[in-house]
Design a protein around this motif. Structure first.
Motif, PDB file in Angstrom:
ATOM      1  N   VAL A  90      -7.662   2.924  10.751  1.00 43.65           N
ATOM      2  CA  VAL A  90      -7.570   1.708   9.942  1.00 43.65           C
ATOM      3  C   VAL A  90      -6.753   2.012   8.692  1.00 43.65           C
ATOM      4  N   VAL A  91      -5.695   1.231   8.489  1.00 43.20           N
ATOM      5  CA  VAL A  91      -4.777   1.458   7.373  1.00 43.20           C
ATOM      6  C   VAL A  91      -4.706   0.198   6.523  1.00 43.20           C
ATOM      7  N   ASP A  92      -4.812   0.371   5.224  1.00 43.70           N
ATOM      8  CA  ASP A  92      -4.657  -0.747   4.298  1.00 43.70           C
ATOM      9  C   ASP A  92      -3.197  -1.187   4.299  1.00 43.70           C
ATOM     10  N   ARG A  93      -2.976  -2.489   4.365  1.00 43.94           N
ATOM     11  CA  ARG A  93      -1.603  -2.993   4.422  1.00 43.94           C
ATOM     12  C   ARG A  93      -0.799  -2.631   3.177  1.00 43.94           C
ATOM     13  N   GLY A  94      -1.480  -2.353   2.074  1.00 44.80           N
ATOM     14  CA  GLY A  94      -0.775  -2.020   0.846  1.00 44.80           C
ATOM     15  C   GLY A  94      -0.480  -0.544   0.678  1.00 44.80           C
ATOM     16  N   ALA A  95      -0.932   0.299   1.622  1.00 42.55           N
ATOM     17  CA  ALA A  95      -0.750   1.744   1.490  1.00 42.55           C
ATOM     18  C   ALA A  95       0.727   2.130   1.521  1.00 42.55           C
ATOM     19  N   ASN A 113       2.467  -3.596   5.374  1.00 41.74           N
ATOM     20  CA  ASN A 113       2.508  -5.035   5.116  1.00 41.74           C
ATOM     21  C   ASN A 113       3.877  -5.618   5.460  1.00 41.74           C
ATOM     22  N   SER A 114       4.934  -4.874   5.147  1.00 46.34           N
ATOM     23  CA  SER A 114       6.282  -5.366   5.460  1.00 46.34           C
ATOM     24  C   SER A 114       6.506  -5.445   6.965  1.00 46.34           C
ATOM     25  N   ILE A 115       5.851  -4.559   7.722  1.00 44.94           N
ATOM     26  CA  ILE A 115       5.959  -4.604   9.180  1.00 44.94           C
ATOM     27  C   ILE A 115       5.216  -5.819   9.726  1.00 44.94           C
ATOM     28  N   ILE A 116       3.994  -6.008   9.267  1.00 49.85           N
ATOM     29  CA  ILE A 116       3.133  -7.066   9.796  1.00 49.85           C
ATOM     30  C   ILE A 116       3.687  -8.455   9.485  1.00 49.85           C
ATOM     31  N   THR A 117       4.359  -8.605   8.357  1.00 47.46           N
ATOM     32  CA  THR A 117       4.815  -9.929   7.943  1.00 47.46           C
ATOM     33  C   THR A 117       6.252 -10.243   8.343  1.00 47.46           C
ATOM     34  N   GLN A 118       6.943  -9.312   8.982  1.00 44.06           N
ATOM     35  CA  GLN A 118       8.301  -9.628   9.425  1.00 44.06           C
ATOM     36  C   GLN A 118       8.242 -10.484  10.691  1.00 44.06           C
ATOM     37  N   ASN A 160      -6.850  -5.029   6.198  1.00 43.75           N
ATOM     38  CA  ASN A 160      -6.873  -3.787   6.961  1.00 43.75           C
ATOM     39  C   ASN A 160      -6.323  -3.995   8.368  1.00 43.75           C
ATOM     40  N   VAL A 161      -5.589  -3.007   8.843  1.00 45.79           N
ATOM     41  CA  VAL A 161      -4.969  -3.072  10.164  1.00 45.79           C
ATOM     42  C   VAL A 161      -5.384  -1.840  10.960  1.00 45.79           C
ATOM     43  N   ASP A 221      -1.721  12.488  11.105  1.00 40.90           N
ATOM     44  CA  ASP A 221      -2.202  13.727  10.492  1.00 40.90           C
ATOM     45  C   ASP A 221      -3.476  13.553   9.681  1.00 40.90           C
ATOM     46  N   GLY A 222      -3.950  12.324   9.573  1.00 39.44           N
ATOM     47  CA  GLY A 222      -5.181  12.092   8.827  1.00 39.44           C
ATOM     48  C   GLY A 222      -5.023  12.147   7.327  1.00 39.44           C
ATOM     49  N   GLU A 223      -3.783  12.025   6.828  1.00 40.05           N
ATOM     50  CA  GLU A 223      -3.585  12.045   5.379  1.00 40.05           C
ATOM     51  C   GLU A 223      -4.239  10.827   4.732  1.00 40.05           C
ATOM     52  N   ALA A 224      -4.665  10.991   3.501  1.00 42.59           N
ATOM     53  CA  ALA A 224      -5.201   9.862   2.743  1.00 42.59           C
ATOM     54  C   ALA A 224      -4.054   8.926   2.368  1.00 42.59           C
ATOM     55  N   PRO A 225      -4.326   7.631   2.282  1.00 43.56           N
ATOM     56  CA  PRO A 225      -3.263   6.682   1.917  1.00 43.56           C
ATOM     57  C   PRO A 225      -2.625   6.995   0.579  1.00 43.56           C
TER      58      PRO A 225
END
Length: 240
Positions: free
Chosen positions: A125-130, A136-141, A191-192, A236-240
């Motif tokens: 789960v990734v925050d769209r603002g990360a 977010n730019s991907i989801i809204t195109q 969240n996505v 890789d499990g990095e933090a946002p």
């Protein structure tokens, strides 16, 4: 397999499993089977459940980016193990961004369900603002615009309000099939859920519980190119 003006579906053993072809019946357009339940609804009303009165996107992308000759469609067609092509209930048909996207979605669904051989990454789960709002730019195109390095994309919305984009990572030149799914759950526009699906064979010598990126390095390399700055979060499990 392409046969004339339609696509012939095949099972893993080589048996034919129907055709992806279109039929005109009076004012209806039907696909796969010339039966009433296999009818496409062009430009259908878009799902708007009472639990989510505002769409997670600023404007609904299916109408905002609609193509006049390739409009959004609703279909109830599914593939069930042991049954084959069938239709779901009238309340469950998804709306797909375009008729051509539906055709591609059905081909992938058949490859996934009837032929199998896929491995899924753990959903992240990734925050769209990360990372500067890259997701977010991907989801809204436009739902017709694939990610960089991806040859194709499909977008759909379920009756419950969940929205999904599938970006295909591979072409016919690749020895495997892989795609990325972005799922925005109903009632949560921030969240996505992101996961990857591939038919790549696991790398030799890798443990079954090794990280997805280590077990499937060719798929992971394509994901990193397509994902940009959110790749390390997903792989890789990095933090946002």
């Amino acid at each position: 397999m392409l046969v004339g003006r339609h696509v012939a579906f095949q099972l893993s053993g080589g048996q034919q499993d129907g055709n992806l072809e279109m039929f005109c019946h009076n004012n209806e357009i039907r696909i796969i089977r010339n039966e009433p339940n296999f009818t496409l609804t062009l430009n259908p009303p878009l799902p708007l459940p009472t639990s989510r009165p505002i769409h997670p996107f600023s404007q609904h992308p299916f109408t905002h980016h609609a193509k006049p000759h390739d409009p959004p469609v609703r279909s109830r067609i599914v593939w069930h193990t042991g049954v084959g092509w069938a239709t779901c209930g009238v309340s469950y048909g998804a709306v797909v961004a375009s008729a051509s996207s539906l055709m591609k979605k059905l081909m992938l669904a058949h490859r996934l369900m009837a032929v199998s051989g896929f491995t899924d990454s753990p959903a992240v789960v990734v925050d769209r603002g990360a990372r500067g709002g890259h997701l977010n730019s991907i989801i809204t195109q436009s739902p017709h615009t694939p990610l960089a390095e991806c040859p194709d994309v499909m977008a759909l919305e379920l009756v419950n309000g969940a929205c999904a984009q599938l970006h295909v990572l591979t072409t016919s030149d690749d020895p495997f099939i892989a795609w990325i799914t972005f799922l925005t759950p109903p009632g949560d526009s921030q969240n996505v859920s992101v996961h990857i699906r591939t038919t790549e064979a696991p790398a030799a010598g890798m443990a079954h519980d090794a990280p997805f990126a280590h077990r499937f390095p060719l798929t992971a390399a394509k994901v990193r190119l397509a994902f940009g700055p959110i790749g390390p979060i997903v792989l890789d499990g990095e933090a946002p």
